[in-house]
Design an enzyme around this catalytic site. Structure first.
Site, PDB file in Angstrom:
ATOM      1  N   THR A 136      40.304  29.714 -16.578  1.00  0.00           N
ATOM      2  CA  THR A 136      39.696  28.623 -17.628  1.00  0.00           C
ATOM      3  C   THR A 136      39.331  27.154 -16.986  1.00  0.00           C
ATOM      4  O   THR A 136      38.969  26.504 -17.774  1.00  0.00           O
ATOM      5  CB  THR A 136      40.911  28.447 -18.734  1.00  0.00           C
ATOM      6  OG1 THR A 136      42.016  27.731 -18.059  1.00  0.00           O
ATOM      7  CG2 THR A 136      41.185  30.014 -19.375  1.00  0.00           C
ATOM      8  N   GLY A 191      47.686  32.396 -15.748  1.00  0.00           N
ATOM      9  CA  GLY A 191      48.425  33.761 -15.884  1.00  0.00           C
ATOM     10  C   GLY A 191      49.942  33.478 -15.854  1.00  0.00           C
ATOM     11  O   GLY A 191      50.694  34.341 -15.583  1.00  0.00           O
ATOM     12  N   GLU A 243      52.138  33.326 -17.624  1.00  0.00           N
ATOM     13  CA  GLU A 243      53.031  33.687 -18.426  1.00  0.00           C
ATOM     14  C   GLU A 243      53.078  35.279 -18.377  1.00  0.00           C
ATOM     15  O   GLU A 243      53.700  35.921 -18.945  1.00  0.00           O
ATOM     16  CB  GLU A 243      52.754  33.497 -20.083  1.00  0.00           C
ATOM     17  CG  GLU A 243      53.685  32.289 -20.535  1.00  0.00           C
ATOM     18  CD  GLU A 243      53.217  31.018 -20.001  1.00  0.00           C
ATOM     19  OE1 GLU A 243      52.023  30.682 -19.690  1.00  0.00           O
ATOM     20  OE2 GLU A 243      54.197  30.425 -19.313  1.00  0.00           O
ATOM     21  N   ASN A 253      54.626  26.693 -14.643  1.00  0.00           N
ATOM     22  CA  ASN A 253      55.955  27.153 -14.877  1.00  0.00           C
ATOM     23  C   ASN A 253      56.363  27.986 -13.881  1.00  0.00           C
ATOM     24  O   ASN A 253      55.492  28.744 -13.266  1.00  0.00           O
ATOM     25  CB  ASN A 253      56.218  27.545 -16.256  1.00  0.00           C
ATOM     26  CG  ASN A 253      55.397  28.664 -16.715  1.00  0.00           C
ATOM     27  OD1 ASN A 253      54.249  28.384 -17.100  1.00  0.00           O
ATOM     28  ND2 ASN A 253      55.794  29.630 -16.605  1.00  0.00           N
ATOM     29  N   ASP A 293      59.492  26.297 -19.185  1.00  0.00           N
ATOM     30  CA  ASP A 293      57.953  26.235 -19.203  1.00  0.00           C
ATOM     31  C   ASP A 293      57.350  25.026 -19.088  1.00  0.00           C
ATOM     32  O   ASP A 293      56.330  24.585 -19.917  1.00  0.00           O
ATOM     33  CB  ASP A 293      57.432  26.968 -20.504  1.00  0.00           C
ATOM     34  CG  ASP A 293      56.103  27.436 -20.635  1.00  0.00           C
ATOM     35  OD1 ASP A 293      55.408  27.502 -19.512  1.00  0.00           O
ATOM     36  OD2 ASP A 293      55.480  27.251 -21.682  1.00  0.00           O
TER      37      ASP A 293
HETATM   38 CA    CA Z   1      53.138  27.924 -19.136  1.00  0.00          CA
END
Ligand code: CA
Ligand code: CA
Length: 570
Positions: A180, A196, A198, A264, A309
């Protein structure tokens, strides 16, 4: 020699058509046009309105005394019900922008579409996208428009015609990768990140050849055994350790360093990745890299062994300022973790780190000498715990003290304009196995915690070194749009309920607003043509807050996106 020529001929045979379609020469923007973007406020040739991503314009025709006379000049439908979170570019009177289903060139004075090239996408491509379908912007260089596509590919388009010149598949979207990010062209290399975090990916930053799209280098953002930082990951946890790179890096051409943030850790459980003993290099960090080679020159980790996160992907704004009486070359950064950082951009030394939100539970502060956060007791406990019986409340939430939408920095007044968030989350760690294309966070996410007596966010003007407020505007519904400031004394941003707004940069007073028809989650620009200043912003709601906040006030905000351009009434 002869042999070499023959082999080269063979290698090129399959792609001759693509190569001859590349414009032969001299269309802009050139390397100098990109470097000088802030000095030429008429055009906007880069993401961030300058390689330094200050999102500050020297234009002042529209200013605090006359902004109330600003009116729409044109509106163009973007033919999409998806969020518009991009920043357009403006080059020689033509606007270039991506949507999630097409790439567009628009006559900037009239709003007439000059070309529109639709994307062809597989139907299952949206399965591994956490927070809506987005694209943040294009890069332009010597007659070519470059963009990323949600199926983890990059395409190049002829600036004149919109014809696709090449496509490079970066990774397999079926494994949880997507793209993105707006690319950046730095020192002759096309640089992109990856999304990506997560979905159990291993993050990286890539450098590509501008003419062919071929990958020149890849810098992974989690360290494997044997590499520097490889001893900060237990076992093979680095393989799905996250560290996505979904926002564009800034660039200092003099130092020839790109400053790129990393996301994260994966999964969110810090104990799974070794807990307090393991920093998990290089997640939740800023990496200073050489654009030609991807070489890591220095790094600074905002959230070692990140537990919440707290993606460190937010923009690293290039700024020169006095710190402790001495002029320093810095980057400034409002992190998801609730601290505002000033870092020496020549060597990564931490110069200042202060809380810029009301409440931070995870750390007591940042030790300026070591550069490390001081864990709260709660965080110490979380780093030792794989599975929690009872949930804790943690502020800031996984959306951070500030989300992805960028700040603006006025270098003339040394002021940062920051869209902040003021809520926490319910946090309970659970066990989780990686399954292709599914959330891999190891957290039972049951929602956010709001304080009914406080607004859910503020737009703040702050001093970067102290993070002290110059002013603050309470926001019952927080902003998720980028911020832009101008020499006209104005701060522009947009609301999730559709208002595009101009504030006085000295007081925070609202001076003007206009209802754009859908929520705003994009990044405005300002530009000039034939002696007249314009302001452009995309409207089209969506993204993480409308998806996950449960905010009933946004229930009836219409989708249906469009592009607006404003100027002073004649
Ligand atoms: Ca994240
Ligand atoms: Ca410019």
């Amino acid at each position: 020699m002869k042999m070499k020529h023959t082999m080269l001929g063979l290698a090129l045979a399959g792609s001759v058509a693509a190569l001859t379609a590349i414009p032969a020469s001299a269309m802009g923007p050139t390397a100098a046009d990109l470097i000088n973007d802030t000095k030429t406020p008429g055009d906007v040739t880069t993401y961030g309105m300058g390689y330094g991503q200050q999102r500050f314009s020297k234009l002042n025709q529209i200013n605090r005394t006359n902004v109330k006379k600003m009116v729409p000049v044109w509106n163009l439908s973007l033919d999409s019900n998806q969020p518009q979170s991009q920043q357009p570019l403006l080059i020689d009177g033509i606007m270039y922008l991506p949507t999630v289903n097409a790439t567009l060139a628009v006559d900037a004075l009239t709003g007439k579409q000059l070309w529109r090239t639709p994307l062809e996408l597989p139907e299952d491509v949206y399965n591994a996208v956490c927070c809506g379908n987005h694209n943040r912007g294009v890069a332009a260089y010597e007659g070519v428009i470059y963009r990323t596509v949600i199926d983890a590919s990059i395409i190049a388009l002829d600036m004149k015609t919109g014809k696709q010149l090449w496509k490079t598949v970066v990774e397999d979207y079926k494994q949880g990768y997507s793209l993105t990010v707006a690319p950046v062209v730095a020192n002759g290399v096309l640089i992109t990140g990856i999304s990506g975090g997560e979905y159990g990916i291993r993050g990286f930053i890539d450098g590509h050849d501008l003419k062919t799209g071929k990958r020149l280098w890849r810098k992974f953002t989690t360290a494997a055994p044997g590499e520097p930082g490889g001893d900060t990951w237990p076992g093979d946890t680095y393989k799905r350790g996250g560290g996505s790179t979904w926002l564009t890096g800034s660039y200092d051409p003099e130092l020839d360093l790109v400053y790129w943030g990393t996301g994260n850790g994966g999964p969110w459980n810090p104990a799974f990745r070794g807990g307090a003993a393991m920093d998990n290099k290089y997640i939740a960090s800023v990496l200073a890299i050489r654009p030609k080679t991807g070489e890591l020159v220095w790094h600074y980790q905002f959230s070692p062994n990140d537990a919440y996160d707290y993606d460190g992907v937010n923009e690293n704004v290039i700024a020169d300022m006095k710190v402790d009486g001495k002029m320093r070359k810095t980057i400034i950064h409002a992190d998801r973790n609730g601290f505002f950082y000033v870092i020496d951009r020549t060597n990564g030394q931490l110069l200042a780190a202060n809380k810029f939100v009301n409440r931070v539970d995870w750390a007591k502060g940042i030790d300026i000498k070591t550069g490390r956060p001081i864990d709260s007791e709660m965080t110490e406990r979380h780093r030792k715990t794989l599975v929690m019986e009872k949930a804790d409340e943690v502020w800031p939430s996984a959306l951070g003290g500030k989300n992805w939408n960028p700040i603006s920095y006025n270098p003339e007044t040394n002021t940062a304009f920051v869209p902040t968030l003021n809520f926490g989350m319910s946090y309970r760690l659970v066990e989780q196995e990686w399954k292709r294309g599914q959330f891999y966070i190891g957290m039972d996410f049951t929602g956010f915690s709001y304080d009914s007596k406080q607004p859910r966010g503020y737009l703040k003007a702050i001093d970067p070194v102290t993070a002290k407020e110059k002013w603050s505007v309470p926001l019952p519904i927080p902003y998720f749009a980028g911020v832009m400031s101008t020499k006209g004394g104005l701060v522009f941003t947009g609301s999730l309920t559709g208002e595009f707004i101009a504030f006085d940069d000295q007081t925070g007073k609202k001076l003007w607003q206009f209802q754009t028809g859908s929520g705003i989650v994009s990044m405005p620009i300002t530009w000039e043509k034939n002696g007249k200043q314009y302001v452009t912003v995309a409207s089209g709601t969506g993204g993480v807050y409308p998806l996950y906040s449960g905010d009933e006030r946004l229930k009836n905000v219409p989708t249906g996106s469009s592009l607006w351009t404003f100027a002073l009434a004649d």
